[in-house]
Design a protein around this motif. Sequence first.
Motif, PDB file in Angstrom:
ATOM      1  N   PRO A 291      16.308   0.680 -31.569  1.00 40.89           N
ATOM      2  CA  PRO A 291      15.432   1.210 -30.512  1.00 40.89           C
ATOM      3  C   PRO A 291      14.624   2.409 -30.984  1.00 40.89           C
ATOM      4  CG  PRO A 291      17.692   1.909 -30.133  1.00 40.89           C
ATOM      5  CD  PRO A 291      17.733   0.995 -31.330  1.00 40.89           C
ATOM      6  N   PRO A 341      10.897  -4.210 -21.105  1.00 39.58           N
ATOM      7  CA  PRO A 341      12.210  -4.508 -21.690  1.00 39.58           C
ATOM      8  C   PRO A 341      12.666  -5.923 -21.345  1.00 39.58           C
ATOM      9  CG  PRO A 341      12.429  -3.039 -19.801  1.00 39.58           C
ATOM     10  CD  PRO A 341      10.964  -3.156 -20.085  1.00 39.58           C
ATOM     11  N   LEU A 346      11.887  -0.421 -16.607  1.00 43.05           N
ATOM     12  CA  LEU A 346      11.431   0.936 -16.865  1.00 43.05           C
ATOM     13  C   LEU A 346      10.361   1.278 -15.845  1.00 43.05           C
ATOM     14  CD1 LEU A 346      11.133   0.961 -20.778  1.00 43.05           C
ATOM     15  CD2 LEU A 346      12.712   2.331 -19.410  1.00 43.05           C
ATOM     16  N   TYR A 351       7.350   1.793 -21.653  1.00 38.21           N
ATOM     17  CA  TYR A 351       7.715   0.541 -22.296  1.00 38.21           C
ATOM     18  C   TYR A 351       8.844   0.744 -23.302  1.00 38.21           C
ATOM     19  CZ  TYR A 351       3.409  -0.976 -20.141  1.00 38.21           C
ATOM     20  OH  TYR A 351       2.440  -1.258 -19.205  1.00 38.21           O
ATOM     21  N   GLU A 352       9.422  -0.374 -23.703  1.00 38.12           N
ATOM     22  CA  GLU A 352      10.469  -0.378 -24.723  1.00 38.12           C
ATOM     23  C   GLU A 352       9.837  -0.727 -26.066  1.00 38.12           C
ATOM     24  OE1 GLU A 352      14.690  -2.297 -24.289  1.00 38.12           O
ATOM     25  OE2 GLU A 352      13.356  -3.837 -25.086  1.00 38.12           O
TER      26      GLU A 352
END
Length: 502
Positions: A291, A341, A346, A351-352
């Motif tokens: 991540p 995600p 979120l 954003y992821e």
Amino acid sequence: MGSSPTSPGSPGPSGHDVVVLGGGVAGCVLAARLSADPGRTVCLVEAGPDYGPRQRDWPEKVRNARALPRDDVWERHTAPHRVRARLLGGSSCVNGCWNTWGSHADHAEWVRAGGERWSAGAMEPYRRGAVDGMGLRTVPDGELSAWSTAALAAAGELGYSEVDMAVPGGPGRGRPLLNAVDGLRWNAAFAYLDPATRARPNLTVLSGALVDRLTVRDGRVRGVHIVVDGVRTTLVADTYVLASGTFGSPAVLMRSGVGPAAHLAEHGIRCEADLPGVGANLSDQPGVFLPLAPTDELNAALAAKEASGELYVSRMLVRAASEYCPDGAWDLHLLPTAGPPLFGKLPPGRYEAGVSAFLMKPASRGRVRLRSADPAEPPEIDPAFLTDPDGRDLAVLRSGLDKARELAGALQSLAGPGAGEPVQDLPDSALRDRVGTYWHPVGTCAMGPMEDPYAVVDGEGRVRGVSDLRVVDASILPTVPAANTQLPVLALAEMLADALSH
């Protein structure tokens, strides 16, 4: 002899030249190719729904190439590695629409198991036929987000040359082929069972039909028992082709008395062919997500892309080789992603982001076993990720995480380190807890030579000890290719449909 494909409640005539059991990717190819001969009657049996020949009648979620729909599956809210599509078109209706090809080393493994028809050269016409038949296309520039564009450039700076992801080759960076156009998921039912194909009088598409078991006696199949709207029906054919996938095909075989004798006895099933390889040799591609924390700049760029309707979580990948990999091949996929995600939510505008490392050529082997003889009971599935006794899979995955961290470092202007302890520094037990799947299981009805006691089928999918039964799907691959498996499965179905026709 065919009945209306839009009338799933009526099984129609019970006799056919060929019955294909499973309407997924391979099943759609088989039905289309085999029914091209007007003198051959074909029945395609699918447990899930068929939403019909008109694309507009299909649910929006299924048509949306930007999502991973999870409505038409065998089990809801289950472990990710157990996700199995249950609708006409199969996994092409729920996957990421990516199509890549493996290495020459993959073909060498398959040739040893199934003969020269599995060589890269021999499969090439079927690979091209699958690309055309499925309507695959390259990723257009407009679908590259700021993240994907930067990741392509960063991978180049790290020495990864640009490669064609849809042909045998070597390590490098590039874009996959897509079965999607302008956000429309072009699934195998759309591609192979178009209105003209469905109109063939010799093709029956039977949906909502759960396969119970085959009746096998004296080395032949006497019929297949299915359940439609609670009513049991028997279909009879000259040839039976099992295309129920890596989890479904071994389960049907075992319920039919074809499999490991001791396991069948545990469930009161009479053994008709003692094949210990049925359900064994399960191979899937595990991975770990590294991540990252998107910058405000990246969040803003992704939000703008989403507002225009063109945001895709990823449109590129890197084929990488660990120090354990043979020369000229690769054993890792590095997948930079940025977007909504996959799990959870979120706040708007955030954003992821991260880089996943996927182990493409695992040594570990899991298995599929019955929980009961009831076809409605899901099988026991143990992927056995990272369990090989030599620990090679874990070592390759750690090599992949080192390479993912290197790629992430080249992208630090858009995303910094994520919160918490770095994934690559976790102890083995904690790293195993982080393992996810690339959703590419194979091997549970593996092909192999006669001297291999665990081989289930030969190079043309013929089941040992049962003369009129074949398996044609990902389950027959003895090893997983260093690729996403949809394109290889399309190609093997094209190839074995051709073999069945001659």
